[in-house]
Design a protein around this motif. Structure first.
Motif, PDB file in Angstrom:
ATOM      1  N   ASP A   1       9.187 -13.973   0.960  1.00 29.78           N
ATOM      2  CA  ASP A   1       7.894 -14.321   0.399  1.00 29.78           C
ATOM      3  C   ASP A   1       7.310 -13.106  -0.321  1.00 29.78           C
ATOM      4  OD1 ASP A   1       5.391 -15.157  -0.196  1.00 29.78           O
ATOM      5  OD2 ASP A   1       4.747 -15.531   1.869  1.00 29.78           O
TER       6      ASP A   1
ATOM      7  N   SER B   1       4.623 -12.754  -1.803  1.00 31.94           N
ATOM      8  CA  SER B   1       3.171 -12.531  -1.662  1.00 31.94           C
ATOM      9  C   SER B   1       2.852 -11.539  -0.554  1.00 31.94           C
ATOM     10  CB  SER B   1       2.462 -13.854  -1.403  1.00 31.94           C
ATOM     11  OG  SER B   1       2.709 -14.291  -0.083  1.00 31.94           O
ATOM     12  N   LYS B   2       3.833 -11.278   0.320  1.00 29.78           N
ATOM     13  CA  LYS B   2       3.594 -10.306   1.385  1.00 29.78           C
ATOM     14  C   LYS B   2       3.469  -8.884   0.842  1.00 29.78           C
ATOM     15  CE  LYS B   2       5.996 -10.574   5.306  1.00 29.78           C
ATOM     16  NZ  LYS B   2       7.153 -10.814   6.196  1.00 29.78           N
ATOM     17  N   CYS B   3       4.055  -8.659  -0.323  1.00 26.86           N
ATOM     18  CA  CYS B   3       4.111  -7.298  -0.876  1.00 26.86           C
ATOM     19  C   CYS B   3       2.730  -6.809  -1.273  1.00 26.86           C
ATOM     20  CB  CYS B   3       5.022  -7.279  -2.101  1.00 26.86           C
ATOM     21  SG  CYS B   3       4.893  -5.757  -3.040  1.00 26.86           S
ATOM     22  N   TYR B   4       2.370  -5.568  -0.847  1.00 26.12           N
ATOM     23  CA  TYR B   4       1.104  -4.998  -1.309  1.00 26.12           C
ATOM     24  C   TYR B   4       1.302  -3.858  -2.301  1.00 26.12           C
ATOM     25  CZ  TYR B   4       1.565  -2.129   3.034  1.00 26.12           C
ATOM     26  OH  TYR B   4       2.001  -1.327   4.053  1.00 26.12           O
ATOM     27  N   GLN B   5       2.445  -3.823  -2.943  1.00 29.84           N
ATOM     28  CA  GLN B   5       2.667  -2.965  -4.100  1.00 29.84           C
ATOM     29  C   GLN B   5       2.517  -1.470  -3.818  1.00 29.84           C
ATOM     30  OE1 GLN B   5       3.180  -4.169  -7.731  1.00 29.84           O
ATOM     31  NE2 GLN B   5       4.205  -5.548  -6.334  1.00 29.84           N
TER      32      GLN B   5
ATOM     33  N   ARG C   1       6.106  -7.799  -8.389  1.00 33.89           N
ATOM     34  CA  ARG C   1       4.797  -8.094  -8.998  1.00 33.89           C
ATOM     35  C   ARG C   1       4.932  -9.258  -9.979  1.00 33.89           C
ATOM     36  NH1 ARG C   1       0.010  -8.679  -7.754  1.00 33.89           N
ATOM     37  NH2 ARG C   1      -1.562  -8.357  -9.338  1.00 33.89           N
TER      38      ARG C   1
ATOM     39  N   GLN D   1       4.907 -12.369  -8.091  1.00 27.14           N
ATOM     40  CA  GLN D   1       3.585 -12.694  -7.545  1.00 27.14           C
ATOM     41  C   GLN D   1       2.709 -13.357  -8.595  1.00 27.14           C
ATOM     42  OE1 GLN D   1       2.154  -8.912  -6.098  1.00 27.14           O
ATOM     43  NE2 GLN D   1       2.854  -9.325  -4.011  1.00 27.14           N
ATOM     44  N   LEU D   2       2.826 -12.893  -9.835  1.00 24.61           N
ATOM     45  CA  LEU D   2       1.956 -13.399 -10.896  1.00 24.61           C
ATOM     46  C   LEU D   2       2.541 -14.601 -11.624  1.00 24.61           C
ATOM     47  CD1 LEU D   2       0.688 -10.095 -12.529  1.00 24.61           C
ATOM     48  CD2 LEU D   2      -0.562 -11.597 -11.012  1.00 24.61           C
TER      49      LEU D   2
ATOM     50  N   LYS E   1       6.393  -3.992   4.717  1.00 27.87           N
ATOM     51  CA  LYS E   1       5.980  -5.388   4.900  1.00 27.87           C
ATOM     52  C   LYS E   1       7.202  -6.295   5.106  1.00 27.87           C
ATOM     53  CE  LYS E   1       2.370  -6.961   4.519  1.00 27.87           C
ATOM     54  NZ  LYS E   1       1.495  -7.321   5.639  1.00 27.87           N
TER      55      LYS E   1
ATOM     56  N   TYR F   1      -9.603  -6.304  -7.677  1.00 28.08           N
ATOM     57  CA  TYR F   1     -10.059  -5.230  -6.798  1.00 28.08           C
ATOM     58  C   TYR F   1      -9.639  -3.888  -7.377  1.00 28.08           C
ATOM     59  CZ  TYR F   1      -5.219  -4.613  -5.425  1.00 28.08           C
ATOM     60  OH  TYR F   1      -3.877  -4.365  -5.453  1.00 28.08           O
TER      61      TYR F   1
ATOM     62  N   TYR G   1      -6.765  -9.515   5.827  1.00 33.60           N
ATOM     63  CA  TYR G   1      -6.431  -9.393   4.394  1.00 33.60           C
ATOM     64  C   TYR G   1      -5.001  -9.887   4.163  1.00 33.60           C
ATOM     65  CZ  TYR G   1      -4.707  -6.558   0.405  1.00 33.60           C
ATOM     66  OH  TYR G   1      -4.099  -6.111  -0.730  1.00 33.60           O
ATOM     67  N   ASP G   2      -4.098  -9.519   5.082  1.00 31.68           N
ATOM     68  CA  ASP G   2      -2.718 -10.002   4.992  1.00 31.68           C
ATOM     69  C   ASP G   2      -2.676 -11.524   4.967  1.00 31.68           C
ATOM     70  OD1 ASP G   2      -1.492  -7.611   4.861  1.00 31.68           O
ATOM     71  OD2 ASP G   2      -0.852  -7.519   6.955  1.00 31.68           O
TER      72      ASP G   2
ATOM     73  N   ARG H   1      -3.528 -13.251   1.780  1.00 31.82           N
ATOM     74  CA  ARG H   1      -2.454 -13.250   0.778  1.00 31.82           C
ATOM     75  C   ARG H   1      -1.322 -14.165   1.182  1.00 31.82           C
ATOM     76  NH1 ARG H   1      -2.101  -7.822   1.538  1.00 31.82           N
ATOM     77  NH2 ARG H   1       0.111  -8.045   2.013  1.00 31.82           N
ATOM     78  N   GLU H   2      -0.874 -13.986   2.430  1.00 27.01           N
ATOM     79  CA  GLU H   2       0.372 -14.639   2.831  1.00 27.01           C
ATOM     80  C   GLU H   2       0.152 -16.090   3.230  1.00 27.01           C
ATOM     81  OE1 GLU H   2       2.026 -12.003   5.782  1.00 27.01           O
ATOM     82  OE2 GLU H   2       1.622 -10.301   4.460  1.00 27.01           O
TER      83      GLU H   2
ATOM     84  N   THR I   1      -3.772 -16.081  -1.718  1.00 29.99           N
ATOM     85  CA  THR I   1      -4.715 -15.480  -2.662  1.00 29.99           C
ATOM     86  C   THR I   1      -3.984 -14.481  -3.551  1.00 29.99           C
ATOM     87  OG1 THR I   1      -6.361 -15.619  -0.942  1.00 29.99           O
ATOM     88  CG2 THR I   1      -6.891 -14.213  -2.828  1.00 29.99           C
ATOM     89  N   GLN I   2      -4.300 -14.507  -4.839  1.00 30.45           N
ATOM     90  CA  GLN I   2      -3.659 -13.609  -5.786  1.00 30.45           C
ATOM     91  C   GLN I   2      -4.539 -12.381  -5.972  1.00 30.45           C
ATOM     92  OE1 GLN I   2      -0.995 -12.212  -7.297  1.00 30.45           O
ATOM     93  NE2 GLN I   2      -0.459 -14.320  -7.786  1.00 30.45           N
TER      94      GLN I   2
ATOM     95  N   ASP J   1      -4.131  -5.883 -15.122  1.00 31.59           N
ATOM     96  CA  ASP J   1      -3.374  -5.707 -13.895  1.00 31.59           C
ATOM     97  C   ASP J   1      -2.772  -4.314 -13.996  1.00 31.59           C
ATOM     98  OD1 ASP J   1      -1.486  -5.580 -11.891  1.00 31.59           O
ATOM     99  OD2 ASP J   1      -1.091  -7.726 -11.959  1.00 31.59           O
TER     100      ASP J   1
ATOM    101  N   LEU K   1      -1.145  -2.646 -11.984  1.00 30.82           N
ATOM    102  CA  LEU K   1       0.188  -2.504 -11.393  1.00 30.82           C
ATOM    103  C   LEU K   1       1.244  -2.997 -12.371  1.00 30.82           C
ATOM    104  CD1 LEU K   1      -0.712  -3.815  -7.865  1.00 30.82           C
ATOM    105  CD2 LEU K   1      -0.302  -1.453  -8.530  1.00 30.82           C
ATOM    106  N   LEU K   2       0.798  -3.851 -13.283  1.00 32.42           N
ATOM    107  CA  LEU K   2       1.683  -4.422 -14.278  1.00 32.42           C
ATOM    108  C   LEU K   2       1.565  -3.638 -15.581  1.00 32.42           C
ATOM    109  CD1 LEU K   2       3.333  -7.116 -14.214  1.00 32.42           C
ATOM    110  CD2 LEU K   2       1.417  -8.205 -15.334  1.00 32.42           C
TER     111      LEU K   2
END
Lengths: 189, 660
Positions: free
Chosen positions: A27, A29-33, A56, A59-60, A87, B430, B444-445, B448-449, B453-454, B476, B478-479
């Motif tokens: 999954d 979505s578990k990743c927090y980058q 990422r 995720q997007l 994670k 954020y 928070y986990d 998301r999981e 939530t994106q 973004d 990170l992107l």
């Protein structure tokens, strides 16, 4: 730089990414980058996107960007990233799943790597284990790089690391059965 | 005959790593009046203190200089030590050779040693001039005042009341409950806010030791620790509280409708109203600014219909003065007004709402009965964007600080939305996720999981309407790519700011406030609920942004401090206060104006001069109020007011010891 419209992306690729998650069992979505995967990756220097960015993309919903990347092909599957991930995201397995999907769609980021994979699997299917000299020959012949790494060949033969003739295992039938089963389940080998 | 003993502490290696302590002790032997001098590894330890006591006995010392850490750290330790040896505690003088010397000059050993010797020389010069001072006692009134009836105020009042002290809660709104009453669910457990708050409200109202003074404000605070004389303005409610039964007929029939403050403009209320159905006291007030009777002298429907005859248009504000031993300030916070952000629509897009408005929209007792619909067209939103740090961490348009709660409540909002609307997409923009609390990161986990939530790292740069959507643009990071979301609803996590009149109240009480108007604690680590004014304590978000768990914890801490004060019939006061030399005081009153604690007054002296009776005014210091800051001593033109333990003679002796 054009901006990415996230709402429509999500609608477009949601199902496909869902399937990907099911196939890989990972999954994203578990990743927090945090980037620990990329920092520890031994081949990241050669990648076009660091492994973190591939996650990422997923995720997007930027599936195409992930599938068309070189990164998924350059991943050597060493699993350093997966082992170190805080994670417990199995990044290496995601890479593999993405490669399979990319190949199905005809996106082959690096032909020689794909060639190597095919030759490797064919060798294993035929012999029950890999026939190194044959693998090197096939890879160099079809990759049109006839003298690649030939300098290493003789010393390795002399030291008995590789043999000129193929070895087989006791019961090759079992390995063949595995391949058959994979094909039955839709695997492309 | 002054006989000084000098005790130089190594503080492990904190001091001795830089300062040659033995050399300092040796040098001190030659200072005037020094009879004994020694250095030791830990002066504050039991053997260290024994050493001081023994030296006092053996060498008949009557002044003690301890060269060690800051007096804020160990002055009381050494004062107690010499007191046990039979000396007045104010005969101790500290030379701070740690914070003022070794720690700031780690690379200059020689210079630091020289400086330490100078500091000790100064302390010796002052010590020989120290006078014995006696602590005095003042009586304590066993009654506490809690200003603010939110969760912090309620908790503090309950704790005090349960400890047996009488407490008055002053709340300016018609009901207690505060912001927590408006909230739907609370992180990280998703408890229903009302379910955990309203029982506490009821407890407070029913407690025999608690008096609620709602719809009331602080007018004036006089007095000092143990004896604050507080004037409270009880605003005219226009309702006889002892007669009203709270039946609510008046509120049903009132013809005037205005925006409800409690519902943040998402619903209407009447001119006679209670803020919410669970209000305590559950008796209405008349909003005189909007009531037809008060505007035009006509109507009077509520009065005619009231079966109990409780409506009284003639009521006037009443002033009430009471004496309190302790005050707990728990006035809470307000939300940042985001209309300064043009890029977010100046507060004009109906579907851009604040987090607190969202709480009302998703709340089962809110204007939509908990059905999430966007304000503009009542449609159910599918794509929702939450923007963090609106007003927080923004020095250009907002506040420089982090509001501490938004990361968590945004994660909560995202989870609540996905819970109600399964096919919705929630995007949270954020900058950093800050989840430093028990169970917070896990919450928070889950957002998301489990709730999908994106999260997008980046600040939104623009929101603009397109057809019936709001286009939200950000990067973004990170992107490394700009992104866009076509949103139906945008929720802004606006910053927590101080109450708009926080500074005025602080001035009335005589407590400090910071650049953002949050009240200042006496010490950020070691005295987090005390103020610089003795007997006044802080609880909740009036001191700085805080979530419910922290507010409640701080409220209980403040209550414990107040209990410690109220449980004694009288308290000792610090004798380091100012004294007026009445012979030379001209009664000009400059010191009155300069005193931040309102501790100085003028009194009339009647004297017989050359056979004539003459009256003149002189300044007089209230020792209970004086905090020993010394501001008046500087302002006095004739030098007639001086601070005990820091007299001009004592300070100049130090200067001379250093310079001459």
């Amino acid at each position: 730089m054009s901006s990415v419209e996230l709402t429509s992306l999500k609608a477009k690729h949601d199902a496909e990414i869902q399937k990907l998650t099911e196939q890989s069992g990972v999954d994203a979505s578990k990743c927090y980058q945090c980037g620990k995967c990329s920092a520890g990756c031994p081949v990241a220097f050669a990648m076009d996107y660091p492994p973190r960015a591939i996650i990422r993309f997923l995720q997007l919903g930027l599936l195409d960007q992930a599938l068309r990347s070189k990164t998924i092909w350059l991943c050597a599957g060493c699993h350093t990233c997966s082992v170190r991930c805080p994670k417990e995201v199995d990044i290496a397995t995601v890479m593999e799943t993405l490669r399979i999907l990319a190949k199905k769609k005809g996106y082959i980021g690096d032909k020689n790597i794909d060639l190597f994979h095919n030759a490797f699997l064919k060798s294993v299917e035929r012999n029950g284990r890999v026939y190194e000299a044959g693998l090197v020959l096939t890879r160099n012949l079809f990759g049109r790089q006839f003298f690649r790494d030939t300098g290493h060949g003789l010393p390795m033969v002399q030291k008995g690391k590789i043999s000129m003739l193929p070895h087989s295992i006791k019961d090759n039938g079992e390995v063949k059965k595995i391949f058959e089963n994979v094909r039955k389940r839709g695997g492309n080998v | 005959m002054k006989r000084v003993g000098v005790f130089v502490c190594h503080c492990g290696t904190n001091i001795s790593g830089t300062v040659d302590c033995a050399q300092v002790a040796e040098a001190a032997k030659d200072f005037p009046n020094v009879e004994y001098s020694i250095d030791y590894k830990y002066m504050c330890s039991e053997p260290g203190q024994e050493m001081i006591k023994k030296a006092i006995e053996e060498h008949k010392l009557n002044r003690i200089v301890v060269a060690s850490c800051s007096p804020r750290m160990h002055e009381p330790t050494f004062q107690n030590c010499v007191e046990r040896a039979g000396l007045n505690p104010y005969y101790v003088e500290m030379a701070n050779i740690r914070e003022h010397c070794s720690w700031v000059h780690p690379n200059e050993k020689e210079g630091a040693t020289e400086k330490a010797i100078d500091l000790v020389r100064m302390a010796v010069a002052k010590a020989v001039r120290n006078q014995p001072l006696q602590k005095t006692t003042i009586p304590v009134t066993d009654r506490a005042l809690v200003i603010g009836g939110g969760i912090a105020g309620i908790q503090a009042a309950l704790d005090l009341a349960n400890a047996g002290h009488v407490v008055d809660i002053v709340e300016r709104e018609p009901s207690i409950g505060g912001k927590m009453a408006q909230i739907d669910k609370t992180f990280p457990t998703l408890d229903c806010s009302a379910c955990i708050l309203t029982p506490k409200m009821v407890d407070a109202a029913a407690h025999p030791n608690i008096n609620l003074l709602t719809y009331s404000e602080i007018e004036k605070v006089d007095g000092f620790v143990g004896n604050f004389d507080v004037t409270i303005r009880q605003k005219a409610r226009s309702i006889k509280m002892d007669v009203c039964t709270g039946c609510g007929i008046c509120m049903e029939k009132c013809p005037v409708k205005v925006d409800s403050e409690f519902e943040l403009g998402l619903a209407k209320r009447r001119a006679i109203y209670t803020p919410f159905p669970q209000a305590i006291p559950n008796k209405p007030v008349i909003d005189r600014e909007h009531c037809t009777y008060f505007l035009r002298g006509k109507c009077g429907i509520c009065s005619k219909l009231c079966p109990a005859g409780a409506v009284d248009y003639t009521q006037q504000d009443e002033l009430l003065t009471r004496r309190y031993g302790a005050i707990i300030v728990a006035t809470g916070f307000e939300l940042f007004d985001y209309s300064v952000y043009g890029e977010y629509g100046y507060g004009k897009y109906p579907d851009v709402i604040t987090g607190l408005q969202f709480e009302r929209l998703i709340n089962a007792s809110g204007p939509t009965m908990g059905k999430l619909q966007r304000p503009s067209d009542k449609k159910e939103p599918k794509n929702i964007v939450i923007i963090n740090c609106v007003g927080s961490r923004d020095e250009a348009k907002g506040k420089s600080y982090c509001s501490r709660t938004c990361c968590m409540y945004s994660a909560k909002h995202a989870s609540l939305i996905r819970d109600k609307i399964k096919d919705s997409n929630v995007y949270v923009f954020y900058m950093d996720m800050r989840t430093p609390g028990k169970g917070y990161e896990e919450f928070y986990d889950r957002s998301r999981e489990q709730y999908g939530t994106q999260y997008i790292r980046g600040r939104v740069s623009k929101i603009y309407p397109l057809n019936d959507k709001l286009i939200v643009r950000g990067e973004d990071t990170l992107l490394s790519q700009p992104v866009e979301v076509e949103a139906d609803l945008v929720i802004l996590a606006t910053a927590m700011v101080a109450q708009p009149d926080a500074d005025k109240l602080a001035q009335k009480i005589g407590i400090g406030y910071d650049k953002d108007n949050f009240y200042t604690e006496a010490h950020p680590k070691l005295a987090p609920v005390e103020t610089h004014t003795q007997g006044v304590y802080l609880a909740g978000a009036c001191q700085g942004p805080k979530d419910i768990p922290d507010s409640v914890a701080q409220a209980s801490a403040a209550a414990a401090k107040a209990c410690g004060l109220l449980s004694k019939p009288e308290i000792l006061t610090e004798p380091i206060v100012t004294e007026v030399d009445e012979k030379t005081c001209a009664g000009c009153g400059t010191c009155l104006l300069i005193c931040p604690y309102k501790a100085i007054d003028l009194k009339t002296l009647t004297e017989r001069i050359a056979g004539e009776i003459v009256e003149r005014k002189v300044a007089t210091v209230n020792e209970g109020l004086c905090q020993g800051c010394g501001a008046c001593t500087v302002a006095c033109r004739s030098g007639s007011i001086y601070l005990k333990h820091y007299t001009d003679e004592q300070i100049l002796a130090e200067v001379n010891a250093l310079c001459l």
